[in-house]
Design a protein around this motif. Sequence first.
Motif, mmCIF file in Angstrom:
data_model
loop_
_atom_site.group_PDB
_atom_site.id
_atom_site.type_symbol
_atom_site.label_atom_id
_atom_site.label_comp_id
_atom_site.label_asym_id
_atom_site.label_seq_id
_atom_site.Cartn_x
_atom_site.Cartn_y
_atom_site.Cartn_z
ATOM 1 N N ILE A 1 -9.047 51.246 13.496
ATOM 2 C CA ILE A 1 -9.834 50.143 14.046
ATOM 3 C C ILE A 1 -11.103 50.015 13.218
ATOM 4 C CG2 ILE A 1 -11.051 49.263 16.083
ATOM 5 C CD1 ILE A 1 -8.013 49.501 16.473
ATOM 6 N N GLU A 2 -11.314 48.842 12.660
ATOM 7 C CA GLU A 2 -12.514 48.594 11.868
ATOM 8 C C GLU A 2 -13.591 48.052 12.810
ATOM 9 O OE1 GLU A 2 -13.863 46.091 7.943
ATOM 10 O OE2 GLU A 2 -11.747 46.410 8.328
ATOM 11 N N LYS A 3 -14.652 48.785 12.964
ATOM 12 C CA LYS A 3 -15.687 48.442 13.948
ATOM 13 C C LYS A 3 -16.616 47.322 13.498
ATOM 14 C CE LYS A 3 -14.667 51.776 16.827
ATOM 15 N NZ LYS A 3 -13.715 51.515 17.830
ATOM 16 N N SER A 4 -16.854 47.194 12.203
ATOM 17 C CA SER A 4 -17.877 46.245 11.764
ATOM 18 C C SER A 4 -17.339 45.242 10.749
ATOM 19 C CB SER A 4 -19.067 47.000 11.164
ATOM 20 O OG SER A 4 -18.623 47.756 10.043
ATOM 21 N N ALA A 5 -16.193 44.675 11.019
ATOM 22 C CA ALA A 5 -15.612 43.694 10.100
ATOM 23 C C ALA A 5 -16.237 42.325 10.334
ATOM 24 C CB ALA A 5 -14.110 43.640 10.282
ATOM 25 N N ARG A 6 -17.273 42.035 9.611
ATOM 26 C CA ARG A 6 -17.938 40.734 9.749
ATOM 27 C C ARG A 6 -18.271 40.170 8.376
ATOM 28 N NH1 ARG A 6 -15.853 39.908 14.017
ATOM 29 N NH2 ARG A 6 -16.661 40.791 15.905
#
Length: 81
Positions: free
Chosen positions: A62-67
Amino acid sequence: MEHLTYTIHVERDEDGIYVVSVPALPGCFTQGKTFDEAIEMAQDAIYAFVSTLARRGKKIPIEKSARSPFAVSNTAPKVLA
């Protein structure tokens, strides 16, 4: 259903093909003749990759900070729901 978001890297190779990698999912690669096709293929590749991990009982990264401008969202496979 849970939405998973992953950052993708898109590069254009010497033949003009757009090559996509997903850093959070080592081994998840795809390509497309156009940028739009590469993005569409990335969504399919991520879904298939995550579905395979789920079926095999493996942990789903799970990628927490994909922005970033190249983040792709997808609906989680039913195996995760």
